[in-house]
Design a protein around this motif. Structure first.
Motif, PDB file in Angstrom:
ATOM      1  N   ASN A 232       0.824  -1.225   0.000  1.00 40.17           N
ATOM      2  CA  ASN A 232       0.000   0.000   0.000  1.00 40.17           C
ATOM      3  C   ASN A 232       0.855   1.272   0.000  1.00 40.17           C
ATOM      4  N   VAL A 233       1.936   1.231  -0.773  1.00 36.48           N
ATOM      5  CA  VAL A 233       2.812   2.402  -0.892  1.00 36.48           C
ATOM      6  C   VAL A 233       2.573   3.037  -2.263  1.00 36.48           C
ATOM      7  N   LYS A 234       2.345   4.341  -2.291  1.00 39.10           N
ATOM      8  CA  LYS A 234       2.104   5.056  -3.540  1.00 39.10           C
ATOM      9  C   LYS A 234       3.299   5.946  -3.868  1.00 39.10           C
ATOM     10  N   LEU A 235       3.793   5.845  -5.097  1.00 37.66           N
ATOM     11  CA  LEU A 235       4.910   6.695  -5.529  1.00 37.66           C
ATOM     12  C   LEU A 235       4.376   7.878  -6.327  1.00 37.66           C
ATOM     13  N   THR A 236       5.061   9.025  -6.202  1.00 40.08           N
ATOM     14  CA  THR A 236       4.687  10.198  -7.001  1.00 40.08           C
ATOM     15  C   THR A 236       5.240  10.029  -8.411  1.00 40.08           C
ATOM     16  N   LYS A 237       4.724  10.807  -9.345  1.00 34.89           N
ATOM     17  CA  LYS A 237       5.211  10.767 -10.733  1.00 34.89           C
ATOM     18  C   LYS A 237       6.709  11.057 -10.791  1.00 34.89           C
ATOM     19  N   GLU A 238       7.141  12.035  -9.993  1.00 34.55           N
ATOM     20  CA  GLU A 238       8.553  12.410  -9.966  1.00 34.55           C
ATOM     21  C   GLU A 238       9.411  11.243  -9.487  1.00 34.55           C
ATOM     22  N   GLN A 239       8.931  10.534  -8.446  1.00 32.69           N
ATOM     23  CA  GLN A 239       9.677   9.366  -7.918  1.00 32.69           C
ATOM     24  C   GLN A 239       9.737   8.244  -8.952  1.00 32.69           C
ATOM     25  N   GLU A 240       8.637   8.044  -9.662  1.00 29.94           N
ATOM     26  CA  GLU A 240       8.607   7.009 -10.708  1.00 29.94           C
ATOM     27  C   GLU A 240       9.608   7.335 -11.821  1.00 29.94           C
ATOM     28  N   LYS A 241       9.660   8.618 -12.205  1.00 24.78           N
ATOM     29  CA  LYS A 241      10.599   9.033 -13.259  1.00 24.78           C
ATOM     30  C   LYS A 241      12.048   8.851 -12.813  1.00 24.78           C
ATOM     31  N   LYS A 242      12.288   9.172 -11.561  1.00 21.05           N
ATOM     32  CA  LYS A 242      13.641   9.023 -11.016  1.00 21.05           C
ATOM     33  C   LYS A 242      14.077   7.553 -11.061  1.00 21.05           C
ATOM     34  N   LEU A 243      13.180   6.663 -10.695  1.00 20.00           N
ATOM     35  CA  LEU A 243      13.482   5.224 -10.733  1.00 20.00           C
ATOM     36  C   LEU A 243      13.703   4.759 -12.167  1.00 20.00           C
TER      37      LEU A 243
ATOM     38  N   GLY B 147      12.246  -2.638  -5.577  1.00 20.60           N
ATOM     39  CA  GLY B 147      10.832  -2.488  -5.229  1.00 20.60           C
ATOM     40  C   GLY B 147      10.553  -2.887  -3.790  1.00 20.60           C
ATOM     41  N   LYS B 148      11.164  -4.007  -3.355  1.00 24.75           N
ATOM     42  CA  LYS B 148      10.960  -4.484  -1.979  1.00 24.75           C
ATOM     43  C   LYS B 148      11.534  -3.488  -0.966  1.00 24.75           C
ATOM     44  N   THR B 149      12.690  -2.924  -1.306  1.00 30.16           N
ATOM     45  CA  THR B 149      13.332  -1.959  -0.393  1.00 30.16           C
ATOM     46  C   THR B 149      12.454  -0.726  -0.193  1.00 30.16           C
ATOM     47  N   ILE B 150      11.924  -0.205  -1.310  1.00 28.55           N
ATOM     48  CA  ILE B 150      11.060   0.987  -1.229  1.00 28.55           C
ATOM     49  C   ILE B 150       9.773   0.654  -0.475  1.00 28.55           C
ATOM     50  N   ALA B 151       9.175  -0.526  -0.802  1.00 32.06           N
ATOM     51  CA  ALA B 151       7.922  -0.926  -0.161  1.00 32.06           C
ATOM     52  C   ALA B 151       8.115  -1.117   1.337  1.00 32.06           C
ATOM     53  N   CYS B 152       9.299  -1.628   1.704  1.00 31.58           N
ATOM     54  CA  CYS B 152       9.565  -1.958   3.114  1.00 31.58           C
ATOM     55  C   CYS B 152       9.593  -0.700   3.987  1.00 31.58           C
ATOM     56  N   VAL B 153      10.187   0.386   3.480  1.00 33.15           N
ATOM     57  CA  VAL B 153      10.320   1.608   4.297  1.00 33.15           C
ATOM     58  C   VAL B 153       9.250   2.646   3.961  1.00 33.15           C
ATOM     59  N   GLY B 154       8.465   2.347   2.914  1.00 39.36           N
ATOM     60  CA  GLY B 154       7.533   3.340   2.395  1.00 39.36           C
ATOM     61  C   GLY B 154       6.543   3.864   3.393  1.00 39.36           C
ATOM     62  N   ASN B 155       6.011   3.013   4.258  1.00 37.59           N
ATOM     63  CA  ASN B 155       4.976   3.436   5.202  1.00 37.59           C
ATOM     64  C   ASN B 155       5.554   4.070   6.469  1.00 37.59           C
ATOM     65  N   THR B 156       6.818   3.803   6.742  1.00 40.40           N
ATOM     66  CA  THR B 156       7.394   4.289   8.005  1.00 40.40           C
ATOM     67  C   THR B 156       8.508   5.307   7.800  1.00 40.40           C
ATOM     68  N   GLY B 157       9.129   5.332   6.643  1.00 42.57           N
ATOM     69  CA  GLY B 157      10.290   6.199   6.438  1.00 42.57           C
ATOM     70  C   GLY B 157      10.075   7.196   5.314  1.00 42.57           C
ATOM     71  N   ASN B 158      11.161   7.878   4.974  1.00 41.99           N
ATOM     72  CA  ASN B 158      11.152   8.887   3.928  1.00 41.99           C
ATOM     73  C   ASN B 158      11.493   8.222   2.591  1.00 41.99           C
ATOM     74  N   ILE B 159      10.522   8.150   1.668  1.00 43.08           N
ATOM     75  CA  ILE B 159      10.743   7.473   0.387  1.00 43.08           C
ATOM     76  C   ILE B 159      11.836   8.170  -0.413  1.00 43.08           C
ATOM     77  N   ASP B 160      11.856   9.507  -0.420  1.00 36.83           N
ATOM     78  CA  ASP B 160      12.884  10.229  -1.187  1.00 36.83           C
ATOM     79  C   ASP B 160      14.283   9.907  -0.673  1.00 36.83           C
ATOM     80  N   GLU B 161      14.385   9.770   0.623  1.00 35.36           N
ATOM     81  CA  GLU B 161      15.691   9.473   1.212  1.00 35.36           C
ATOM     82  C   GLU B 161      16.165   8.069   0.801  1.00 35.36           C
ATOM     83  N   ILE B 162      15.257   7.076   0.871  1.00 34.15           N
ATOM     84  CA  ILE B 162      15.651   5.708   0.498  1.00 34.15           C
ATOM     85  C   ILE B 162      15.920   5.620  -1.003  1.00 34.15           C
ATOM     86  N   LEU B 163      15.156   6.413  -1.798  1.00 32.68           N
ATOM     87  CA  LEU B 163      15.407   6.455  -3.245  1.00 32.68           C
ATOM     88  C   LEU B 163      16.807   6.974  -3.540  1.00 32.68           C
TER      89      LEU B 163
END
Length: 931
Positions: free
Chosen positions: A289-300, A319-335
């Motif tokens: 249940n993690v949603k990425l922004t358009k900008e994050q998708e483009k970066k990936l 994908g697993k790494t982003i999903a794992c921290v997505g609900n609790t951490g900063n997605i931009d930072e992990i990206l």
């Protein structure tokens, strides 16, 4: 007291009663009785629900009553031992490989794989290549599932090679497993050698023999074949021409593919396109249940464009790494952190560090390190219970939490209950992270495992785990003295041998510098020493098992004179400790007889086999599979003595017993599956006249034929032929197939005139309808030629054998070994007709082809030289005969891979042997083609 102990238990029972797939065991009594009850229940579920066996109440009682007298379940394939752990590991590897729901645009690759199967023979193996983690295993496993669904007549045999140096990467074990899987599906129960060298040498012949018995295509798939130890040396059979109905697919990493294999047709897996990358990452994020922004998708998308960042494993892990921290951490930072990882190993490193950061204490971080390192340095992995014994401070709660994280992030997986690395890159990362000091650190962890398994041995606990790990660890440590001592623990060697790990056992002895004879002497001395401490019936029975294992081991090594003494001692102990009529005495007699057969002392062997047969009949009844085993052994013995009529009677009797036993309780031979398939086909045949229904009738006839129900088979094959003639016309190639199968059936019933007429009709149709080099035409030519030869119509056989040479020259070119084989067969025929002058140039041409193709010291060269020697002798040229025979013997002595003391089989890929007067099997329907 029979009462429910709590409300929660009552609720559980109520829930279970509404679940269709749950089983509940209601038991009141002692713990041991409860455990036994559960064991029986689980066994019943496995047999009935998973294997599809039919097990009646009466049969269950009989099994329970005979528990003490039943010999070990190691005889499923004659005298070949089957390792359930190895097979389970392969099933799990296949399931894990096909676990992903993403297809990654595989459709284009599926089409290429389908083209390979449909392509006319001969065709070399197909190479599926790609970088590490590119999705080769996933592609193959998904394609296998599609084939199994849409082509039920295609037999697919697969092997997924694990980590280098693990059991799954040992060439002899792989070849043994493939052979047994083929035997299992062809209803063939024949003795199979254990000697690794002979096993590798014999595999092409087994493949020919078994492919001829299968009425559809056979596809052999070996994933990560380049991880096999000395792959190019041990997989030489891949270079030989394959039987016409066999296709081989192997996958390799681009960097480690042997040079000689790069000439094969190749299917290269392209890097993932942006659409597939987005699809994979979205699937992982959506599951959390993690949603990425358009900008994050483009970066990936921008990041996953290089060769190392757009493979399937990297993107999945991302994908697993982003999903794992997505609900609790900063997605931009992990990206940002992920984008600094330019390959899978560095991304794994980031994953490991995020797991480390999630741990609460340094103690847990230390345990994480220990778990990963100890799994990495083991032979085949480590179990959870072993980890908890190795590290007493490790609680089950901490272990469960760690393993959950490691499994979720693709670092670890389970195989046969053992924890191992899911991908090679995960182990590479652990070495970089924790083992920078190199061999010293690895050696220290190995020493920890050595101490653990040595402690188990000191408690007289020789499990399959101790036998798997301890000798291998000593080998890796280079500790020859301790390895030698470990090998002389008779229970360790027995465990390895009984599970078929023959090559492994021999390699250990070679490392300690012992040849076969000195190894045999040391084992025998060790056993005699052990015998001094044996007291009581139980320890004597155990001793007899050890003597028998040693005897069988020496027999497989070809040390026949040294094998007799331990087998004789095993027999004496069993007769004294048990009873002269006990089934285990029959087992000893059978093994001893096998040595005498190899020794060519047929009189001794016959007497022993008859004794074993009598004991088995008295112990089990006249229709038990053990009786069938003794009948088969006697039949083989009679065949070696040219007593073909007696041999055939015993084989038929044995076949009926095996067939009945298989129908009653199901078996690895697949009669239960065959019966289900037959029922499906019967339903299909109720429709009107169509080509599909005619084909179905033909298949049904084949199935009844394989069950030895010849009358019903004849009925269906005739109906198929009549329907094809009505729908397609009398000259259609499908009619030739029905004619061919009916001819084979009449040949089996010894109605040779009818068989001859139908084969001739089939040949006439195929000559007009098919290309001159078509495999189906070659098939009919061969079988009609063999029938003519059998009926003594040698003049009629000659043009067909000449045509076989012609077909192979068109298919393979004039200098191919397959052409040489056809030339040898024609030469043999001329020699039988006393036309030595015509035979001589054929042998000489075949010899030249074999020498040019395989070198001057190849076994096929030796066999042809021997035939030429016999020919020269009969023509009175004794000097030349002696010279040729001497050369043949030099090749035989030099070629240690050849089967010791055995004449070439008529199934040999080197053709018929002129000096061997073989009588053809009546089962011409299952006769295989010469390559």
């Amino acid at each position: 007291d029979g009462r429910v102990s709590s409300v929660s238990v009552q609720q559980l029972i109520e829930q279970i009663s509404h679940m269709s797939k749950a089983k509940m065991i209601d038991h009141v009594g002692g713990v041991e009785e409860g455990a036994y009850e559960i064991y029986n229940c689980v066994e019943k579920i496995i047999k009935q629900d998973i294997l599809g066996c039919e097990m009646t109440e009466l049969e269950g009682k009989d099994l329970a009553n005979k528990e003490d007298s039943t010999a070990p379940e190691e005889e499923v394939f004659g005298d070949v031992l089957w390792d359930a752990h190895d097979e389970q590991e392969q099933m799990e590897a296949f399931q894990q490989a096909s676990n992903s729901t993403c297809e990654l645009g595989f459709e284009k690759y599926f089409e290429r794989l389908n083209d390979l199967v449909a392509a006319p023979a001969p065709i070399p193996p197909l190479l599926v290549s790609g970088g590490p983690g590119s999705g080769k295993s996933l592609l193959l496993s998904k394609w296998i599932q599609i084939q199994q669904k849409h082509s039920p007549n295609t037999l697919i045999v697969y092997h997924f090679v694990g980590r280098p140096m693990s059991t799954s990467s040992e060439s002899a074990l792989i070849i043994k497993r493939l052979t047994l899987k083929l035997m299992q599906h062809s209803w063939l129960m024949s003795p199979l050698t254990f000697d690794p060298a002979k096993l590798l040498e014999e595999f092409p012949r087994w493949l020919e023999k078994l492919s001829a018995r299968h009425q559809g295509s056979i596809i052999i798939i070996i994933d990560s074949i380049d991880q096999i130890q000395q792959a190019e040396k041990h997989m030489k059979w891949l270079i030989d021409p394959l039987p016409v109905n066999v296709r081989v697919i192997v996958s390799v990493n681009v960097e480690t593919c042997p040079q000689a294999w790069r000439l094969w047709p190749t299917l290269h897996l392209d890097p993932l396109n942006p659409k597939d990358v987005k699809s994979l990452i979205s699937a992982e994020c959506n599951s959390a249940n993690v949603k990425l922004t358009k900008e994050q998708e483009k970066k990936l998308e921008r990041h996953c464009r290089s060769a190392t960042t757009c493979n399937a494993l990297y993107v999945t892990l991302l994908g697993k790494t982003i999903a794992c921290v997505g609900n609790t951490g900063n997605i931009d930072e992990i990206l940002q952190q992920c984008c600094q990882c330019q390959d899978t190993v560095s991304l794994y490193r980031l994953v490991l560090r995020s797991i480390q950061e999630s741990l609460q204490s340094d103690k847990e971080k230390g345990l994480l390190r220990e778990i990963l390192c100890v799994i990495g340095v083991s032979h085949n992995g480590v179990s959870e219970s072993e980890l908890m014994e190795l590290y007493p401070e490790l609680t089950s709660a901490v272990l469960a939490s760690l393993l959950h994280s490691l499994h979720k992030m693709c670092l670890l997986t389970y195989g046969c209950g053992l924890l191992k690395f899911q991908h090679l890159q995960a182990w590479e990362m652990v070495k970089l992270e924790y083992m920078e000091e190199g061999e010293n650190v690895i050696s220290a962890y190995r020493q920890k495992l050595v101490e653990y398994f040595t402690m188990q041995l000191s408690r007289d606990r020789v499990t399959w785990r101790s036998a798997d790990e301890l000798p291998w660890l000593f080998q890796q440590q280079g500790d020859k003295q301790k390895l030698h001592k470990c090998l002389l623990n008779l229970f360790v060697s027995q465990n390895l041998y009984k599970r078929g790990h023959f090559a492994e056992l021999l390699s250990y002895w070679q490392l300690v510098g012992k040849d076969k004879s000195s190894m045999a002497a040391e084992y025998f001395d060790s056993l005699k020493e052990y015998e001094k401490s044996c007291e009581g019936e139980e320890s004597m029975i155990c001793l007899a098992d050890l003597y028998e294992t040693l005897g069988r081991f020496l027999k497989d090594l070809g040390l026949l004179s040294q094998a007799v003494a331990p087998l004789q001692r095993s027999l004496e102990i069993r007769e004294t400790a048990l009873d002269p009529d006990h089934p285990r005495v029959a087992q000893s007699l059978h093994q001893l007889a096998g040595v005498y057969v190899q020794w060519k002392k047929f009189g001794n062997a016959e007497q022993l086999y008859k004794q074993a047969l009598e004991i088995s009949e008295n112990a089990y009844g006249a229709e038990h599979p053990r009786v069938a085993r003794e009948l088969d052994a006697l039949a083989t013995l009679y065949q070696k003595q040219n007593k073909y009529e007696q041999a055939e009677q015993l084989r038929k009797k044995s076949f009926k017993i095996r067939q009945k036993a298989a129908r009653q309780k199901g078996s690895l031979c697949g009669f239960a599956l065959l019966r289900q398939r037959a029922l499906q086909l019967e339903e299909l045949t109720l429709g009107k006249d169509t080509p599909d229904n005619a084909r179905t009738l033909n298949e049904l006839g084949v199935l009844y034929y394989l069950q030895n129900n010849l009358e019903t088979a004849e009925l269906f094959l005739k109906r198929s032929l009549e329907m094809r003639e009505r729908v397609l016309g009398c000259d259609h190639p499908d009619c030739a197939q029905s004619l061919n199968n009916l001819a084979a059936l009449y040949n089996e019933k010894k109605h040779y005139d009818k068989a001859e007429e139908l084969y001739e009709k089939a040949l006439d149709i195929r000559r007009r309808a098919l290309a001159p080099d078509h495999p189906s035409l070659a098939y009919t030519v061969k079988h009609l030629a063999v029938l003519y030869k059998k009926m003594g119509k040698l003049d009629k056989a000659v043009p067909l054998y000449e045509l076989a040479v012609e077909i192979r020259q068109k298919s393979f070119g004039p200098k191919h070994p397959s052409v040489a084989t056809a030339l040898v067969n024609l030469a043999v025929l001329y020699c039988q007709m006393k036309k030595q002058i015509e035979a001589l140039p054929l042998y000489e041409r075949a010899l030249k082809i074999y020498e040019d193709s395989f070198g001057h010291m190849h076994p096929r060269v030796g066999e042809t030289l021997k035939n030429l020697a016999v020919l020269s002798y009969e023509r009175g040229d004794f000097e030349k005969a002696a010279e040729l025979y001497k050369r043949a013997m030099e090749i035989k002595e030099a070629e240690t891979l050849l089967i010791g003391g055995k004449a070439t089989s008529r199934h040999s890929s080197s053709g018929d042997t002129f000096s061997l007067k073989s009588t053809l099997s009546p089962n011409i329907f299952l006769e295989h083609g010469q390559r």
